[in-house]
Design a protein around this motif. Structure first.
Motif, PDB file in Angstrom:
ATOM      1  N   ASP A 226      13.345  -3.625   0.588  1.00 53.52           N
ATOM      2  CA  ASP A 226      12.585  -2.370   0.533  1.00 53.52           C
ATOM      3  C   ASP A 226      11.078  -2.589   0.474  1.00 53.52           C
ATOM      4  O   ASP A 226      10.311  -1.651   0.671  1.00 53.52           O
ATOM      5  N   ALA A 227      10.651  -3.834   0.234  1.00 51.75           N
ATOM      6  CA  ALA A 227       9.214  -4.110   0.083  1.00 51.75           C
ATOM      7  C   ALA A 227       8.643  -4.942   1.229  1.00 51.75           C
ATOM      8  O   ALA A 227       7.478  -5.321   1.189  1.00 51.75           O
ATOM      9  N   LEU A 228       9.436  -5.219   2.255  1.00 51.69           N
ATOM     10  CA  LEU A 228       8.948  -6.182   3.251  1.00 51.69           C
ATOM     11  C   LEU A 228       7.711  -5.678   3.995  1.00 51.69           C
ATOM     12  O   LEU A 228       6.788  -6.443   4.291  1.00 51.69           O
ATOM     13  N   GLU A 229       7.658  -4.361   4.303  1.00 53.45           N
ATOM     14  CA  GLU A 229       6.477  -3.837   5.016  1.00 53.45           C
ATOM     15  C   GLU A 229       5.220  -3.901   4.159  1.00 53.45           C
ATOM     16  O   GLU A 229       4.131  -4.153   4.673  1.00 53.45           O
ATOM     17  N   SER A 230       5.378  -3.687   2.853  1.00 51.65           N
ATOM     18  CA  SER A 230       4.199  -3.654   1.981  1.00 51.65           C
ATOM     19  C   SER A 230       3.756  -5.043   1.518  1.00 51.65           C
ATOM     20  O   SER A 230       2.598  -5.231   1.166  1.00 51.65           O
ATOM     21  N   GLN A 231       4.661  -6.001   1.542  1.00 50.94           N
ATOM     22  CA  GLN A 231       4.330  -7.321   0.995  1.00 50.94           C
ATOM     23  C   GLN A 231       4.097  -8.414   2.032  1.00 50.94           C
ATOM     24  O   GLN A 231       3.610  -9.485   1.695  1.00 50.94           O
ATOM     25  N   GLY A 248      19.806  -1.617  10.974  1.00 50.84           N
ATOM     26  CA  GLY A 248      18.665  -0.945  10.368  1.00 50.84           C
ATOM     27  C   GLY A 248      17.558  -1.917   9.984  1.00 50.84           C
ATOM     28  O   GLY A 248      16.369  -1.666  10.228  1.00 50.84           O
ATOM     29  N   LEU A 249      17.933  -3.035   9.394  1.00 53.62           N
ATOM     30  CA  LEU A 249      16.949  -4.036   8.995  1.00 53.62           C
ATOM     31  C   LEU A 249      16.289  -4.648  10.231  1.00 53.62           C
ATOM     32  O   LEU A 249      15.068  -4.849  10.257  1.00 53.62           O
ATOM     33  N   ARG A 250      17.080  -4.925  11.252  1.00 49.62           N
ATOM     34  CA  ARG A 250      16.508  -5.522  12.478  1.00 49.62           C
ATOM     35  C   ARG A 250      15.483  -4.579  13.106  1.00 49.62           C
ATOM     36  O   ARG A 250      14.417  -5.009  13.572  1.00 49.62           O
ATOM     37  N   GLN A 251      15.777  -3.287  13.104  1.00 50.31           N
ATOM     38  CA  GLN A 251      14.834  -2.316  13.660  1.00 50.31           C
ATOM     39  C   GLN A 251      13.527  -2.314  12.868  1.00 50.31           C
ATOM     40  O   GLN A 251      12.434  -2.271  13.451  1.00 50.31           O
ATOM     41  N   ARG A 252      13.634  -2.393  11.539  1.00 55.07           N
ATOM     42  CA  ARG A 252      12.423  -2.426  10.702  1.00 55.07           C
ATOM     43  C   ARG A 252      11.615  -3.697  10.948  1.00 55.07           C
ATOM     44  O   ARG A 252      10.385  -3.658  11.018  1.00 55.07           O
ATOM     45  N   ILE A 253      12.309  -4.817  11.056  1.00 56.89           N
ATOM     46  CA  ILE A 253      11.626  -6.095  11.301  1.00 56.89           C
ATOM     47  C   ILE A 253      10.866  -6.036  12.621  1.00 56.89           C
ATOM     48  O   ILE A 253       9.678  -6.385  12.705  1.00 56.89           O
ATOM     49  N   HIS A 254      11.547  -5.588  13.669  1.00 54.56           N
ATOM     50  CA  HIS A 254      10.916  -5.557  14.993  1.00 54.56           C
ATOM     51  C   HIS A 254       9.769  -4.547  15.048  1.00 54.56           C
ATOM     52  O   HIS A 254       8.796  -4.770  15.779  1.00 54.56           O
ATOM     53  N   ALA A 255       9.876  -3.476  14.296  1.00 50.42           N
ATOM     54  CA  ALA A 255       8.807  -2.475  14.293  1.00 50.42           C
ATOM     55  C   ALA A 255       7.579  -2.964  13.523  1.00 50.42           C
ATOM     56  O   ALA A 255       6.437  -2.758  13.947  1.00 50.42           O
ATOM     57  N   HIS A 256       7.813  -3.633  12.393  1.00 54.06           N
ATOM     58  CA  HIS A 256       6.695  -4.035  11.530  1.00 54.06           C
ATOM     59  C   HIS A 256       6.004  -5.311  12.010  1.00 54.06           C
ATOM     60  O   HIS A 256       4.778  -5.412  11.970  1.00 54.06           O
ATOM     61  N   PHE A 257       6.788  -6.282  12.452  1.00 58.70           N
ATOM     62  CA  PHE A 257       6.204  -7.587  12.790  1.00 58.70           C
ATOM     63  C   PHE A 257       5.792  -7.618  14.264  1.00 58.70           C
ATOM     64  O   PHE A 257       6.543  -8.042  15.139  1.00 58.70           O
ATOM     65  N   THR A 258       4.562  -7.163  14.486  1.00 56.64           N
ATOM     66  CA  THR A 258       4.020  -7.150  15.846  1.00 56.64           C
ATOM     67  C   THR A 258       3.794  -8.571  16.364  1.00 56.64           C
ATOM     68  O   THR A 258       3.700  -8.789  17.571  1.00 56.64           O
ATOM     69  N   GLY A 259       3.730  -9.533  15.446  1.00 53.08           N
ATOM     70  CA  GLY A 259       3.568 -10.927  15.834  1.00 53.08           C
ATOM     71  C   GLY A 259       4.884 -11.668  15.992  1.00 53.08           C
ATOM     72  O   GLY A 259       4.902 -12.901  16.031  1.00 53.08           O
ATOM     73  N   GLN A 272      28.945  -3.302   7.364  1.00 49.95           N
ATOM     74  CA  GLN A 272      28.912  -1.841   7.396  1.00 49.95           C
ATOM     75  C   GLN A 272      27.761  -1.323   8.259  1.00 49.95           C
ATOM     76  O   GLN A 272      27.658  -0.139   8.510  1.00 49.95           O
ATOM     77  N   ASP A 273      26.899  -2.223   8.736  1.00 50.22           N
ATOM     78  CA  ASP A 273      25.705  -1.804   9.465  1.00 50.22           C
ATOM     79  C   ASP A 273      25.544  -2.606  10.750  1.00 50.22           C
ATOM     80  O   ASP A 273      24.449  -2.960  11.137  1.00 50.22           O
ATOM     81  N   LEU A 274      26.672  -2.943  11.393  1.00 49.72           N
ATOM     82  CA  LEU A 274      26.612  -3.677  12.650  1.00 49.72           C
ATOM     83  C   LEU A 274      26.507  -2.698  13.810  1.00 49.72           C
ATOM     84  O   LEU A 274      26.807  -1.528  13.681  1.00 49.72           O
TER      85      LEU A 274
END
Length: 365
Positions: A226-231, A248-259, A272-274
């Motif tokens: 829950d803190a990966l974008e802020s930290q 869900g986590l993969r989408q957040r990673i790809h959205a936040h990490f432009t590098g 449960q989230d495949l």
């Protein structure tokens, strides 16, 4: 005699049942092996979750449509042999059905072991078809069979991930992001990556597992999901190594990490989230298939060169895991068909202490 097996619904992994069948007589060239003990980890859940995609259901097929047998790693003893090069009483390490017995058709037998030449396994990858004689296995030790069953197949994958990334110059990145950081394959990978110069290793995990991940000493930082974008800043060139399989986590990673320079899919512990990733920014996630890297290094280094490197790395890792002052793993034993069935449900649900390593046997106590 009869064989008891744990059957799993391929389209609903939480639905399981125990099945007993009378043993059929062996034919010429076959051996019967008592499955003495095996590890049950999130890796086995990955086998089940990706069973159709990667053919894991095909290793030990059932006669019942829709039901499958999840493969497991562990040890067995030959109880009956119709093969001239495999003796009754031999102890083997390899890939077994979740059951009390297995029938194999050894071929290409040598001092080290043999492959299962059963027709239904002909098109499946050689890594999973090979059985090692413990009497000549360089990784085998009688005093830590449980640790071998639990960590050896996972660590080989971990070691190959690290080797693959190094072979690719880490895709130009200095930072490695590992999801499911408390999982055994993830921390094995982190253990290897931590030995690389100039590479930052960040573990991503749930709040309850932060202390465990930090205690291992192989992550430079541990960050909750829950803190990966802020930290963590998103611009630094990074590689995502996905042991969770969470869309869900993969989408957040790809959205936040432009590098993000590479996205590596390894496991599926968050069943449960495949699902499909859909359209993601950044690099397309690529499935890591360990046998492909084995084949490459076999060509590069030869069988002995590959084996020597693996043995050295395994000895270093297994020593770290069993440090008396801070053991990474506490083995728990589960005996009998019902206990194994209950354990499968618990591992599938993702419950439990990350310190725990579960060893099961379908044999009655």
């Amino acid at each position: 005699m009869s064989t008891t097996t744990l059957l799993v619904r391929q389209d609903n992994l939480a639905t399981t049942r125990l099945s007993a069948a009378e043993d059929s007589a062996l034919t010429e060239g076959q051996v019967r092996v008592r499955v003495d003990s095996f590890a049950l980890t999130s890796n086995n859940i990955t086998y089940a979750a990706l069973g159709d995609m990667l053919n894991y259901w095909q290793f030990f097929p059932t006669s019942e449509p829709g039901w499958g047998i999840v493969p497991v790693w562990g040890f067995g003893t030959v109880t009956e042999s119709m093969h001239p090069d495999v003796a009754v009483g031999e102890r083997l390490y390899g890939y077994w059905p979740m059951g009390t017995q297995a029938v194999l058709s050894p071929h290409r037998a040598n001092a080290a072991g043999f492959s299962d030449g059963a027709p239904h396994r002909a098109g499946l990858h050689a890594v999973y078809n090979h059985y090692l004689r413990t009497s000549t296995d360089p990784l085998y030790r009688t005093d830590n069979e449980d640790v071998q069953a639990l960590l050896r197949p996972l660590f080989i994958t971990s070691w190959l991930i690290d080797d693959f990334l190094e072979d690719q110059q880490f895709f130009g990145a200095q930072r490695m992001l590992l999801s499911s950081a408390s999982s055994k394959t993830a921390y094995g990978t982190a253990f290897q990556l931590a030995q690389r110069e100039g590479i930052e290793v960040i573990g991503l995990t749930s709040p309850g597992n932060v202390a465990f991940c930090e205690s291992l000493g192989c992550y430079d930082r541990v960050v909750t999901y829950d803190a990966l974008e802020s930290q963590i800043d998103g611009a630094t060139p990074s590689v995502y190594i996905d042991f969770a399989g969470s869309v869900g986590l993969r989408q957040r990673i790809h959205a936040h990490f432009t590098g993000l320079s590479y996205s590596c899919s390894v496991g599926a512990s968050h069943v449960q989230d495949l699902g499909g990733a859909g359209q993601l920014p950044g690099p397309r996630p690529m499935m890591f298939f360990a046998p492909a890297q084995v084949k490459k290094r076999h060509t590069d280094w030869g069988a002995q060169g590959l084996n020597d490197r693996l043995v050295a790395a395994w000895n270093q890792f297994s020593a770290a895991v069993q440090t008396a002052s801070n053991p990474w793993l506490v083995v728990q034993h589960h005996t009998g068909p019902e206990a194994t069935q209950a354990l499968f449900a618990a591992v599938l649900a993702g419950s439990g202490d990350p310190h725990a390593g579960h060893i099961a046997t379908m044999l009655p106590g």
